[in-house]
Design a protein around this motif. Structure first.
Motif, PDB file in Angstrom:
ATOM      1  N   MET A 192       0.814  -1.221   0.000  1.00 42.35           N
ATOM      2  CA  MET A 192       0.000   0.000   0.000  1.00 42.35           C
ATOM      3  C   MET A 192       0.848   1.273   0.000  1.00 42.35           C
ATOM      4  N   VAL A 193       2.120   1.166   0.343  1.00 44.41           N
ATOM      5  CA  VAL A 193       2.988   2.332   0.449  1.00 44.41           C
ATOM      6  C   VAL A 193       2.946   3.139  -0.840  1.00 44.41           C
ATOM      7  N   GLY A 194       2.653   4.425  -0.712  1.00 44.75           N
ATOM      8  CA  GLY A 194       2.615   5.326  -1.865  1.00 44.75           C
ATOM      9  C   GLY A 194       1.332   5.293  -2.663  1.00 44.75           C
ATOM     10  N   GLN A 195       0.342   4.533  -2.229  1.00 39.47           N
ATOM     11  CA  GLN A 195      -0.914   4.412  -2.974  1.00 39.47           C
ATOM     12  C   GLN A 195      -1.948   5.437  -2.503  1.00 39.47           C
ATOM     13  N   VAL A 196      -2.621   6.069  -3.430  1.00 42.85           N
ATOM     14  CA  VAL A 196      -3.756   6.927  -3.089  1.00 42.85           C
ATOM     15  C   VAL A 196      -4.881   6.003  -2.639  1.00 42.85           C
ATOM     16  N   VAL A 197      -5.435   6.276  -1.450  1.00 41.10           N
ATOM     17  CA  VAL A 197      -6.483   5.407  -0.912  1.00 41.10           C
ATOM     18  C   VAL A 197      -7.844   6.091  -0.857  1.00 41.10           C
ATOM     19  N   PRO A 222     -20.216  12.743   6.172  1.00 40.08           N
ATOM     20  CA  PRO A 222     -19.617  12.996   4.852  1.00 40.08           C
ATOM     21  C   PRO A 222     -18.448  13.970   4.835  1.00 40.08           C
ATOM     22  N   THR A 223     -18.155  14.637   5.952  1.00 36.72           N
ATOM     23  CA  THR A 223     -17.011  15.554   5.985  1.00 36.72           C
ATOM     24  C   THR A 223     -15.729  14.843   6.387  1.00 36.72           C
ATOM     25  N   ARG A 224     -15.827  13.603   6.856  1.00 36.23           N
ATOM     26  CA  ARG A 224     -14.687  12.914   7.466  1.00 36.23           C
ATOM     27  C   ARG A 224     -14.141  11.770   6.619  1.00 36.23           C
ATOM     28  N   TYR A 225     -12.829  11.654   6.671  1.00 42.60           N
ATOM     29  CA  TYR A 225     -12.170  10.434   6.229  1.00 42.60           C
ATOM     30  C   TYR A 225     -11.572   9.826   7.490  1.00 42.60           C
ATOM     31  N   THR A 226     -11.984   8.617   7.823  1.00 45.88           N
ATOM     32  CA  THR A 226     -11.536   7.948   9.043  1.00 45.88           C
ATOM     33  C   THR A 226     -10.551   6.843   8.692  1.00 45.88           C
ATOM     34  N   ALA A 227      -9.373   6.892   9.324  1.00 45.48           N
ATOM     35  CA  ALA A 227      -8.346   5.880   9.071  1.00 45.48           C
ATOM     36  C   ALA A 227      -8.828   4.520   9.563  1.00 45.48           C
ATOM     37  N   GLN A 228      -8.749   3.544   8.704  1.00 46.81           N
ATOM     38  CA  GLN A 228      -9.094   2.169   9.062  1.00 46.81           C
ATOM     39  C   GLN A 228      -7.849   1.378   9.458  1.00 46.81           C
ATOM     40  N   ARG A 229      -6.704   1.937   9.143  1.00 45.39           N
ATOM     41  CA  ARG A 229      -5.418   1.285   9.391  1.00 45.39           C
ATOM     42  C   ARG A 229      -4.462   2.357   9.920  1.00 45.39           C
ATOM     43  N   ALA A 230      -3.741   2.023  10.995  1.00 40.17           N
ATOM     44  CA  ALA A 230      -2.750   2.951  11.527  1.00 40.17           C
ATOM     45  C   ALA A 230      -1.620   3.130  10.524  1.00 40.17           C
ATOM     46  N   PRO A 276     -13.078  23.945 -10.931  1.00 40.51           N
ATOM     47  CA  PRO A 276     -12.333  24.284  -9.716  1.00 40.51           C
ATOM     48  C   PRO A 276     -12.973  23.796  -8.415  1.00 40.51           C
ATOM     49  N   ARG A 277     -13.899  22.872  -8.478  1.00 43.21           N
ATOM     50  CA  ARG A 277     -14.603  22.404  -7.267  1.00 43.21           C
ATOM     51  C   ARG A 277     -13.628  21.931  -6.183  1.00 43.21           C
ATOM     52  N   PRO A 278     -14.047  21.926  -4.902  1.00 37.95           N
ATOM     53  CA  PRO A 278     -13.209  21.417  -3.818  1.00 37.95           C
ATOM     54  C   PRO A 278     -12.838  19.946  -4.050  1.00 37.95           C
ATOM     55  N   SER A 279     -11.631  19.590  -3.623  1.00 41.95           N
ATOM     56  CA  SER A 279     -11.162  18.215  -3.826  1.00 41.95           C
ATOM     57  C   SER A 279     -10.259  17.782  -2.677  1.00 41.95           C
ATOM     58  N   ILE A 280     -10.161  16.465  -2.508  1.00 38.69           N
ATOM     59  CA  ILE A 280      -9.301  15.885  -1.481  1.00 38.69           C
ATOM     60  C   ILE A 280      -8.683  14.604  -2.036  1.00 38.69           C
ATOM     61  N   ASN A 281      -7.417  14.380  -1.690  1.00 34.52           N
ATOM     62  CA  ASN A 281      -6.703  13.150  -2.040  1.00 34.52           C
ATOM     63  C   ASN A 281      -5.887  12.741  -0.833  1.00 34.52           C
ATOM     64  N   ILE A 282      -5.999  11.486  -0.438  1.00 32.92           N
ATOM     65  CA  ILE A 282      -5.235  10.984   0.700  1.00 32.92           C
ATOM     66  C   ILE A 282      -4.431   9.778   0.244  1.00 32.92           C
ATOM     67  N   LYS A 283      -3.134   9.846   0.533  1.00 35.10           N
ATOM     68  CA  LYS A 283      -2.210   8.779   0.139  1.00 35.10           C
ATOM     69  C   LYS A 283      -1.707   8.074   1.399  1.00 35.10           C
ATOM     70  N   PHE A 284      -1.645   6.755   1.338  1.00 33.74           N
ATOM     71  CA  PHE A 284      -1.038   5.978   2.429  1.00 33.74           C
ATOM     72  C   PHE A 284       0.465   6.021   2.208  1.00 33.74           C
ATOM     73  N   VAL A 285       1.212   6.572   3.161  1.00 33.72           N
ATOM     74  CA  VAL A 285       2.649   6.735   2.984  1.00 33.72           C
ATOM     75  C   VAL A 285       3.414   5.522   3.497  1.00 33.72           C
ATOM     76  N   ARG A 286       3.060   5.061   4.704  1.00 32.87           N
ATOM     77  CA  ARG A 286       3.714   3.860   5.221  1.00 32.87           C
ATOM     78  C   ARG A 286       3.032   3.418   6.507  1.00 32.87           C
ATOM     79  N   PRO A 287       3.178   2.145   6.877  1.00 36.47           N
ATOM     80  CA  PRO A 287       2.622   1.672   8.143  1.00 36.47           C
ATOM     81  C   PRO A 287       3.483   2.161   9.312  1.00 36.47           C
ATOM     82  N   VAL A 288       2.966   1.996  10.518  1.00 38.77           N
ATOM     83  CA  VAL A 288       3.746   2.377  11.704  1.00 38.77           C
ATOM     84  C   VAL A 288       4.570   1.202  12.187  1.00 38.77           C
TER      85      VAL A 288
END
Length: 172
Positions: free
Chosen positions: A22-27, A71-79, A160-172
């Motif tokens: 998953m490292v480096g993947q947009v989730v 709908p405003t939240r992205y909740t981490a399912q994995r640390a 130009p609408r609002p946007s969000i992108n979250i990438k998983f960088v690495r596990p702990v």
């Protein structure tokens, strides 16, 4: 010290392999396709959680971190470490300034405010800072708007609408 994804002698489980792959993947990626109203946040235009963007078009949610009930939240399912990217665009208005910021669990993240953008007669877009954050499973992220037009102001729609992108960088 470098991070080692697999320790010597460690059994490779599906969970360990998935975390490494998953490292480096947009989730998560989403946009706000219909206009959303943001309240005036005083002369400072500081962002607040009352102006969190409510995502209405989720394009990718590989880890099931978004829910229609919140709908405003992205909740981490994995640390792990995540990289946050996003922007909020505002409809044209010549008064005040605009800004967006990252909040985690309802609190402004250190270094989470983006650069303030001056008002304009046309649509303006405030980019959020790209921010790496350590999240435990259950922590949530919101992208919030701030504006000082003197009244309510809508987000822009279209390109130009609002946007969000979250990438998983690495596990702990």
């Amino acid at each position: 010290m470098a991070y080692t994804y697999v320790q010597p002698g460690q059994s490779l489980t599906a969970d360990t392999l998935n975390a490494a792959l998953m490292v480096g993947q947009v989730v998560f990626t989403a946009t706000r396709d219909t206009a959303q109203t943001f309240s005036n946040t005083a002369s400072t235009a500081n962002a607040n959680t009352g102006n969190a963007v409510s995502w209405d078009a989720v394009n990718m949610d590989d880890l099931a971190g978004w829910a229609a009930a919140t709908p405003t939240r992205y909740t981490a399912q994995r640390a792990g470490w995540y990289e946050l990217n996003g922007a909020i665009s505002f409809a044209g208005n010549t008064t005040g300034s605009r800004v967006c910021a990252w909040f985690m669990n309802g609190s402004l993240l250190a270094g989470g405010h983006g650069q303030r953008v001056a008002a304009n007669t046309t649509t303006v877009s405030a980019s959020a800072v790209t921010l790496p954050v350590l999240m435990a499973a259950g922590d949530y992220i919101e992208l919030c708007a701030g504006q000082s037009s003197g009244g309510d102001l809508a987000s822009a729609t279209g390109g130009p609408r609002p946007s969000i992108n979250i990438k998983f960088v690495r596990p702990v």
